[in-house]
Design a protein around this motif. Structure first.
Motif, short mmCIF file in Angstrom:
data_model
loop_
_atom_site.label_atom_id
_atom_site.label_comp_id
_atom_site.label_asym_id
_atom_site.label_seq_id
_atom_site.Cartn_x
_atom_site.Cartn_y
_atom_site.Cartn_z
N ASP A 8 -15.28 40.77 -40.19
CA ASP A 8 -14.19 41.13 -39.28
C ASP A 8 -12.91 40.43 -39.73
OD1 ASP A 8 -14.12 38.44 -38.25
OD2 ASP A 8 -15.65 38.94 -36.78
N ALA A 9 -11.80 40.77 -39.11
CA ALA A 9 -10.49 40.29 -39.57
C ALA A 9 -10.39 38.77 -39.55
CB ALA A 9 -9.38 40.90 -38.71
N ARG A 10 -10.93 38.14 -38.52
CA ARG A 10 -10.85 36.67 -38.44
C ARG A 10 -11.67 36.02 -39.55
NH1 ARG A 10 -12.03 33.81 -32.77
NH2 ARG A 10 -10.13 35.02 -32.34
N GLN A 11 -12.86 36.55 -39.80
CA GLN A 11 -13.68 36.00 -40.88
C GLN A 11 -12.99 36.16 -42.23
OE1 GLN A 11 -17.26 38.38 -40.05
NE2 GLN A 11 -18.42 36.47 -39.88
N ARG A 12 -12.39 37.32 -42.45
CA ARG A 12 -11.72 37.55 -43.73
C ARG A 12 -10.60 36.55 -43.95
NH1 ARG A 12 -12.14 42.96 -42.16
NH2 ARG A 12 -9.89 43.16 -41.82
N ALA A 13 -9.81 36.30 -42.93
CA ALA A 13 -8.69 35.36 -43.06
C ALA A 13 -9.19 33.95 -43.36
CB ALA A 13 -7.84 35.37 -41.79
N THR A 14 -10.23 33.53 -42.64
CA THR A 14 -10.76 32.18 -42.82
C THR A 14 -11.39 32.00 -44.19
OG1 THR A 14 -11.20 31.97 -40.44
CG2 THR A 14 -12.39 30.47 -41.92
N GLU A 15 -12.24 32.94 -44.57
CA GLU A 15 -12.95 32.81 -45.83
C GLU A 15 -12.02 33.04 -47.03
OE1 GLU A 15 -15.77 31.55 -45.78
OE2 GLU A 15 -16.39 31.88 -43.72
N GLU B 22 -8.45 41.62 -50.31
CA GLU B 22 -9.33 42.40 -49.45
C GLU B 22 -9.67 43.73 -50.09
OE1 GLU B 22 -7.47 42.84 -45.70
OE2 GLU B 22 -7.84 40.78 -45.07
N ASP C 111 -13.16 46.10 -45.74
CA ASP C 111 -13.50 45.02 -44.83
C ASP C 111 -14.26 43.90 -45.52
OD1 ASP C 111 -15.69 46.57 -45.30
OD2 ASP C 111 -16.12 47.04 -43.21
#
Length: 252
Positions: free
Chosen positions: A38-45, A60, A63
């Protein structure tokens, strides 16, 4: 089409090859992909990947996160399933990215990450999705668990049970379930699917079915558009028909 990890000023896909960023002077040799996030996971990782791989191309891909690098990527601090694939000399980046995405499904199911795609290559080749035979196999193996949201919790339980080597104690802890609740779910799974997970063949069928149900879209659009992303056999490397992801790349 494989989305680019180039400079943000390239606003449109290009029809002719563009050089890679100046700091990359050798052919790209590694590709890493995560499973769907999800968007939050992508930003963090993504922040973790860029910190640990300052000279790699990170961005990216729909997703997922995708990384391209000269050296083996550092993925140890990622908290999400991922897999790496080698970009063969003179080979296609699309092919390596597709292989990494497929292998990431194994990393997710078995809780083994980062996973080298070469360790599961024959299995990846066998698990090509989208055929009518695959759908028939899924229905025969998973029964009403297949595609019915009412049984989503049972599908999650089945994945966890197999991932933890059919240990009821470990599975119950991972799902925060009482042992009796887990036993009831496992009994219900057997009733609905007919799978006896103590039998090796039934267990194999369940594992293959779960791999086929993991969202894992192949990167086939590039081939449809005639795109060819190849790494040169010599010292130079070029990327053609890449579309920017609109992210600011942080190159060390």
């Amino acid at each position: 089409m494989l989305r680019a990890l180039l400079h943000p000023e390239h606003a449109h896909p290009v029809a002719s090859p563009r050089p890679l960023p100046a700091h990359i002077t050798q052919p790209l040799r590694w590709c890493m992909a995560t499973t769907a996030l999800d968007a939050r996971q992508r930003a963090t990782e993504m922040a973790v990947l860029r910190s640990d791989n300052p000279r790699a191309l990170v961005g990216e891909l729909d997703d997922r996160l995708l990384l391209l690098s000269v050296e083996p990527p550092v993925c140890d601090r990622l908290t999400v399933p991922c897999a790496t694939a080698v970009i063969e000399e003179g080979g296609s980046i699309d092919t390596a990215a597709d292989l990494a995405c497929q292998a990431a499904a194994f990393a997710r199911l078995y809780g083994h990450t980062p996973l080298d795609a070469r360790d599961v290559l024959p299995l990846v080749r066998l698990l090509k999705q989208g055929t009518e035979r695959d759908e028939d196999f899924l229905c025969r193996s998973l029964g009403p668990l297949r595609g019915d949201p009412r049984h989503a919790h049972l599908l999650t339980t089945l994945r966890a049970y197999l991932r933890h080597g059919m240990s009821t104690a470990a599975t119950a802890r991972s799902l925060y379930l009482h042992r009796h609740t887990l036993d009831n779910r496992l009994r219900r799974i057997r009733q609905l699917t007919g799978l006896d997970l103590t039998h090796p063949l039934h267990r194999l069928r369940a594992e293959i079915a779960l791999l086929l149900t993991i969202p894992n879209r192949p990167l086939s659009a590039g081939a449809e558009h005639g795109a060819s992303h190849r790494v040169g056999a010599g010292g130079g490397a070029a990327v053609s028909c890449f579309q920017p992801v609109g992210l600011e790349a942080r190159f060390g």
